[in-house]
Scaffold this active site. Structure first.
Site, PDB file in Angstrom:
ATOM      1  N   ARG A   1       0.842  -1.186   0.000  1.00  0.00           N
ATOM      2  CA  ARG A   1       0.000   0.000   0.000  1.00  0.00           C
ATOM      3  C   ARG A   1       0.885   1.247   0.000  1.00  0.00           C
ATOM      4  NH1 ARG A   1      -1.694   0.638   4.412  1.00  0.00           N
ATOM      5  NH2 ARG A   1      -1.162  -1.287   5.490  1.00  0.00           N
TER       6      ARG A   1
ATOM      7  N   TYR B   1      -1.212  -3.544  -7.064  1.00  0.00           N
ATOM      8  CA  TYR B   1      -0.990  -4.291  -5.811  1.00  0.00           C
ATOM      9  C   TYR B   1      -2.288  -4.401  -4.996  1.00  0.00           C
ATOM     10  CZ  TYR B   1      -0.142  -5.399  -1.053  1.00  0.00           C
ATOM     11  OH  TYR B   1      -0.271  -5.984   0.176  1.00  0.00           O
TER      12      TYR B   1
ATOM     13  N   LYS C   1      -9.510  -2.447   1.815  1.00  0.00           N
ATOM     14  CA  LYS C   1      -9.227  -1.282   2.658  1.00  0.00           C
ATOM     15  C   LYS C   1     -10.011  -0.043   2.213  1.00  0.00           C
ATOM     16  CE  LYS C   1      -5.963  -3.677   4.638  1.00  0.00           C
ATOM     17  NZ  LYS C   1      -6.058  -4.333   5.896  1.00  0.00           N
TER      18      LYS C   1
ATOM     19  N   HIS D   1     -10.352  -2.392  11.695  1.00  0.00           N
ATOM     20  CA  HIS D   1      -9.267  -3.226  11.157  1.00  0.00           C
ATOM     21  C   HIS D   1      -9.007  -4.365  12.145  1.00  0.00           C
ATOM     22  CE1 HIS D   1      -4.875  -3.246   9.460  1.00  0.00           C
ATOM     23  NE2 HIS D   1      -5.641  -4.093   8.825  1.00  0.00           N
TER      24      HIS D   1
ATOM     25  N   SER E   1      -1.212  -3.797  10.018  1.00  0.00           N
ATOM     26  CA  SER E   1      -0.947  -4.783   8.970  1.00  0.00           C
ATOM     27  C   SER E   1       0.348  -5.542   9.264  1.00  0.00           C
ATOM     28  CB  SER E   1      -0.796  -4.077   7.623  1.00  0.00           C
ATOM     29  OG  SER E   1      -1.955  -3.333   7.351  1.00  0.00           O
ATOM     30  N   ALA E   2       0.325  -6.834   8.939  1.00  0.00           N
ATOM     31  CA  ALA E   2       1.510  -7.688   9.073  1.00  0.00           C
ATOM     32  C   ALA E   2       2.017  -7.796  10.517  1.00  0.00           C
ATOM     33  CB  ALA E   2       2.629  -7.231   8.122  1.00  0.00           C
ATOM     34  N   CYS E   3       1.080  -7.819  11.475  1.00  0.00           N
ATOM     35  CA  CYS E   3       1.439  -8.047  12.882  1.00  0.00           C
ATOM     36  C   CYS E   3       0.832  -9.347  13.392  1.00  0.00           C
ATOM     37  CB  CYS E   3       0.975  -6.891  13.754  1.00  0.00           C
ATOM     38  SG  CYS E   3       1.973  -5.411  13.570  1.00  0.00           S
TER      39      CYS E   3
ATOM     40  N   LYS F   1      -2.384 -10.845  12.451  1.00  0.00           N
ATOM     41  CA  LYS F   1      -3.840 -10.999  12.601  1.00  0.00           C
ATOM     42  C   LYS F   1      -4.294 -12.353  12.053  1.00  0.00           C
ATOM     43  CE  LYS F   1      -5.706  -7.226  10.816  1.00  0.00           C
ATOM     44  NZ  LYS F   1      -4.462  -6.501  10.478  1.00  0.00           N
ATOM     45  N   THR F   2      -3.762 -12.721  10.882  1.00  0.00           N
ATOM     46  CA  THR F   2      -4.190 -13.988  10.282  1.00  0.00           C
ATOM     47  C   THR F   2      -3.769 -15.151  11.191  1.00  0.00           C
ATOM     48  OG1 THR F   2      -3.901 -12.946   8.134  1.00  0.00           O
ATOM     49  CG2 THR F   2      -4.180 -15.331   8.136  1.00  0.00           C
TER      50      THR F   2
ATOM     51  N   ASP G   1      -9.153  -9.763   9.112  1.00  0.00           N
ATOM     52  CA  ASP G   1      -8.661  -8.421   8.785  1.00  0.00           C
ATOM     53  C   ASP G   1      -9.654  -7.294   9.076  1.00  0.00           C
ATOM     54  OD1 ASP G   1      -6.564  -6.771   7.783  1.00  0.00           O
ATOM     55  OD2 ASP G   1      -7.582  -6.606   5.860  1.00  0.00           O
TER      56      ASP G   1
ATOM     57  N   ASN H   1       6.320  -8.619   1.752  1.00  0.00           N
ATOM     58  CA  ASN H   1       4.859  -8.398   1.749  1.00  0.00           C
ATOM     59  C   ASN H   1       4.181  -9.241   0.667  1.00  0.00           C
ATOM     60  OD1 ASN H   1       2.487  -7.120   2.753  1.00  0.00           O
ATOM     61  ND2 ASN H   1       2.506  -5.712   0.998  1.00  0.00           N
ATOM     62  N   SER H   2       4.792 -10.352   0.285  1.00  0.00           N
ATOM     63  CA  SER H   2       4.127 -11.229  -0.694  1.00  0.00           C
ATOM     64  C   SER H   2       2.906 -11.859  -0.027  1.00  0.00           C
ATOM     65  CB  SER H   2       5.094 -12.292  -1.201  1.00  0.00           C
ATOM     66  OG  SER H   2       5.681 -12.997  -0.131  1.00  0.00           O
ATOM     67  N   ARG H   3       1.934 -12.205  -0.830  1.00  0.00           N
ATOM     68  CA  ARG H   3       0.617 -12.536  -0.278  1.00  0.00           C
ATOM     69  C   ARG H   3       0.010 -13.782  -0.895  1.00  0.00           C
ATOM     70  NH1 ARG H   3      -1.634  -8.826   3.742  1.00  0.00           N
ATOM     71  NH2 ARG H   3      -0.004  -7.258   3.896  1.00  0.00           N
TER      72      ARG H   3
ATOM     73  N   GLY I   1       0.410 -20.139  18.468  1.00  0.00           N
ATOM     74  CA  GLY I   1      -0.621 -20.892  19.193  1.00  0.00           C
ATOM     75  C   GLY I   1      -0.606 -20.630  20.695  1.00  0.00           C
TER      76      GLY I   1
HETATM   77  O1  SAT Z   1      -2.368  -4.841   1.396  1.00  0.00           O
HETATM   78  S1  SAT Z   1      -3.550  -4.831   2.260  1.00  0.00           S
HETATM   79  O2  SAT Z   1      -3.848  -3.463   2.645  1.00  0.00           O
HETATM   80  O3  SAT Z   1      -4.683  -5.413   1.612  1.00  0.00           O
HETATM   81  C1  SAT Z   1      -3.224  -5.752   3.647  1.00  0.00           C
HETATM   82  C2  SAT Z   1      -2.796  -4.909   4.768  1.00  0.00           C
HETATM   83  O4  SAT Z   1      -1.881  -4.090   4.601  1.00  0.00           O
HETATM   84  O5  SAT Z   1      -3.363  -5.051   5.875  1.00  0.00           O
HETATM   85 MN    MN Z   2      -5.030  -5.406   7.192  1.00  0.00          MN
END
Ligand code: SAT
Ligand code: MN
Length: 594
Positions: free
Chosen positions: A69, A197, A206, A226, A248-250, A252-253, A277, A374-376, A502
């Site tokens: 982003r 992206y 978002k 969020h 982001s990227a902390c 959550k998933t 998310d 940040n690959s997804r 876990g």
């Molecule tokens: O790239 S996204 O905005 O969809 C994911 C994120 O940054 O939380």
């Molecule tokens: Mn997010």
């Protein structure tokens, strides 16, 4: 077509402006999806992966200057600058439309414009909001088909009252200097130009479900946050739900899909994922807050995902998934990323499209990463082995707790509970976290990120804080309890102390016990702090002393924190709700007394 008149007028307007060779309406059918996939494979936009090992999976690389982003190119175009507030970039709407339309003019010549009708939330449910995204990217169409509910049925729904969010996306020429992600909250409109992206172009995510929806929620009395949502089923069969906001990227998933340690599974505890998310939250039955996940898939960070850290996420990615900017192994058409396992492919193609081996180094002798940090993966929610039976619920799930968290090497303890709702709003408002690769820019810099919404709040953050305070008044005694967690405390060598993943179940357990009044806590300077003996460490190689080292509050560190919050709050001037100023004063007094 009369029923869809608003939609047709919208499509006509942008067809005229962007001038595509062809317009294709997306209907959500398997047949059309297959045709589009074939077309994208033929053009090289996506690669088809090994059909035995990864059935239905695709691989895509974005341009190398377009991998995250872009917060400095993201604008809230409210009529009044004040309504964008001090934390957003603002552009005057008329000026923005002119600028954007000039960039978009004829940008689709030689291309097809796809018209994607989509729903955020289950179609027809009370939470659902509808949108139409125009795009010149099949990759976007295929991702939207995973992340949202794409269907021509949406057109009928829009037909009912003519209200929908207008999303205009074009890759244009992928020029960084002309990249714009603009939200017009008062017009229900989003423009995204010159990017390919995910977070910039999957407009349901978002741009709509947070930036536009947070504004809608403010006007309509609900909240777009969020947050992940998960359910914890206890041995007696009862399930309690919590929502948690992290930048982001902390993780959550990972938290949303956690597998509890043996000592919990043996007792019969289970964790179910509702969302990873975004949460839309409303007051519902019994005067409680209810949450739904408006999305239909997961757009998760690949690096670090492995059989140990998140087996459920890994399972999600085994079919019908789109991988973006990971490493491609041409010998068996599979993918790989750092942290997947210790057996990277010998001869592969990295996320930039260059030949790669595990020993490839750059000009400075530094190891080259195969996958972008940040690959997804874009995976359907229904692939998730622990998807909640309430995932499709029309009413949402009742929230027992709301958790805030960030990456903090030092200040924040492992967990604490806010004294009450208003204090909890303060705790969320003063959240800070180290930046990650999810957004372009420096990584690892501590910045304030209130409620993890800094890049996503579609209106003035002071009004947003006030809206939180007001929502608490609406639900009064039934309000969820608010907590703060930090999995990321480090030791003197910079290593994480708490094992995380876990094992975070142990903290969720304490949180639920607090919600139910089952454990006492110490009334500390920053909130209710756990007694170490109340956090279950069974089966974990982690001493009570280690635990003690991360659950306490250090006076000097928190005095600095208070100073930092004071500076942060000046940003908001007079508009900052008085309640938050009061909370800061009380915090300062309590910390000074330590
Ligand atoms: O790239 S996204 O905005 O969809 C994911 C994120 O940054 O939380
Ligand atoms: Mn997010």
């Amino acid at each position: 077509m009369a029923k869809y008149q608003n939609v047709q007028e919208f499509v006509d307007k942008y067809q005229t402006l962007m001038n595509p060779d062809k317009v294709v309406w997306i209907d959500g059918s398997t047949k059309q999806k297959k045709e589009l996939t074939d077309e994208a494979v033929a053009s090289g936009e996506v690669l088809r992966l090994n059909n035995k090992l990864l059935p239905g999976c695709l691989y895509h690389r974005t341009a190398i200057n377009d991998v995250a982003r872009v917060e400095n190119r993201t604008f809230i175009c409210s009529r009044d600058k004040e309504n964008a507030g001090p934390t957003n970039n603002w552009m005057e709407p008329q000026e923005a439309y002119e600028k954007l339309d000039a960039i978009a003019k004829d940008c689709m010549v030689g291309r097809t414009m796809y018209v994607i009708p989509f729903s955020m939330g289950k179609i027809g449910s009370p939470f659902a909001k509808y949108g139409i995204e125009l795009t010149d990217s099949i990759y976007v169409v295929l991702n939207m088909a995973i992340m949202t509910r794409v269907s021509s049925k949406v057109l009928d729904k829009i037909g009912d009252d003519g209200v929908f969010v207008r999303g205009i996306h074009s890759k244009v020429k992928l020029e960084e200097e002309n990249r714009y992600i603009c939200q017009f909250p008062e017009d229900n409109t989003i423009y995204s130009l010159n990017s390919g992206y995910g977070g910039n172009v999957l407009l349901g995510k978002k741009c709509f479900a947070l930036r536009i929806a947070s504004y809608q929620g403010w006007k309509e009395g609900w909240m777009a946050e969020h947050m992940l949502i998960l359910g914890i089923q206890k041995p007696d069969g009862e399930t309690k739900y919590v929502a948690a906001a992290f930048p982001s990227a902390c993780g959550k998933t990972n938290l949303a899909m956690l597998i509890p340690p043996d000592c919990y599974t043996e007792e019969g505890y289970k964790v179910f994922t509702v969302g990873d998310d975004i949460a839309w939250i409303r007051k519902g039955r019994g005067g409680q807050l209810y949450a739904v996940n408006p999305e239909n898939g997961f757009f998760g960070v690949a690096p670090g995902t492995n059989i140990k850290s998140n087996p459920n996420a890994l399972t999600c990615t085994k079919k019908d998934t789109i991988f973006t900017n990971v490493l491609y192994n041409p010998s068996d058409k599979t993918v790989w990323w750092e942290g997947l396992n210790n057996t990277p492919p010998e001869n592969a193609i990295d996320w930039k499209g260059n030949p790669w081996t595990p020993t490839t180094v750059d000009a400075n002798g530094v190891k080259v990463k195969g996958a972008h940090p940040n690959s997804r993966f874009t995976a359907p929610a229904k692939n998730c082995p622990c998807i909640s039976s309430e995932f499709e619920s029309r009413a949402g799930v009742p929230l027992s707790a709301i958790i805030f968290g960030g990456r903090r090497a030092k200040a924040a303890p492992l967990v604490y509970q806010a004294f009450d709702w208003n204090h909890g709003v303060f705790v969320g408002a003063v959240m800070a976290s180290e930046t990650t690769a999810a957004a372009a820019g420096a990584v690892g810099v501590v910045r304030h990120d209130p409620m993890a919404m800094l890049p996503f709040c579609g209106y003035n953050m002071s009004d947003y804080f006030q809206h939180w305070l007001n929502m608490g008044k609406k639900v009064k005694a039934n309000a969820p309890k608010i907590f703060n967690v930090n999995w990321f405390r480090t030791d003197e060598n910079g290593k994480f102390i708490w094992p995380g993943y876990g094992e975070n179940m142990r903290i969720l357990d304490w949180i639920l016990k607090r919600c139910e009044g089952e454990v006492a806590a110490e009334e500390g300077a920053i909130g209710y702090l756990p007694f170490a003996s109340d956090i279950k460490l069974d089966g974990l190689d982690f001493s009570i002393e280690q635990l003690e080292s991360i659950i306490g509050v250090d006076k000097e560190t928190w005095q600095d924190e208070v100073k930092d919050i004071e500076t942060f709050f000046t940003k908001f001037g007079d508009k900052l709700p008085n309640e938050l100023r009061k909370q800061l004063k009380s915090l300062k007094a309590r910390v000074n007394k330590l």
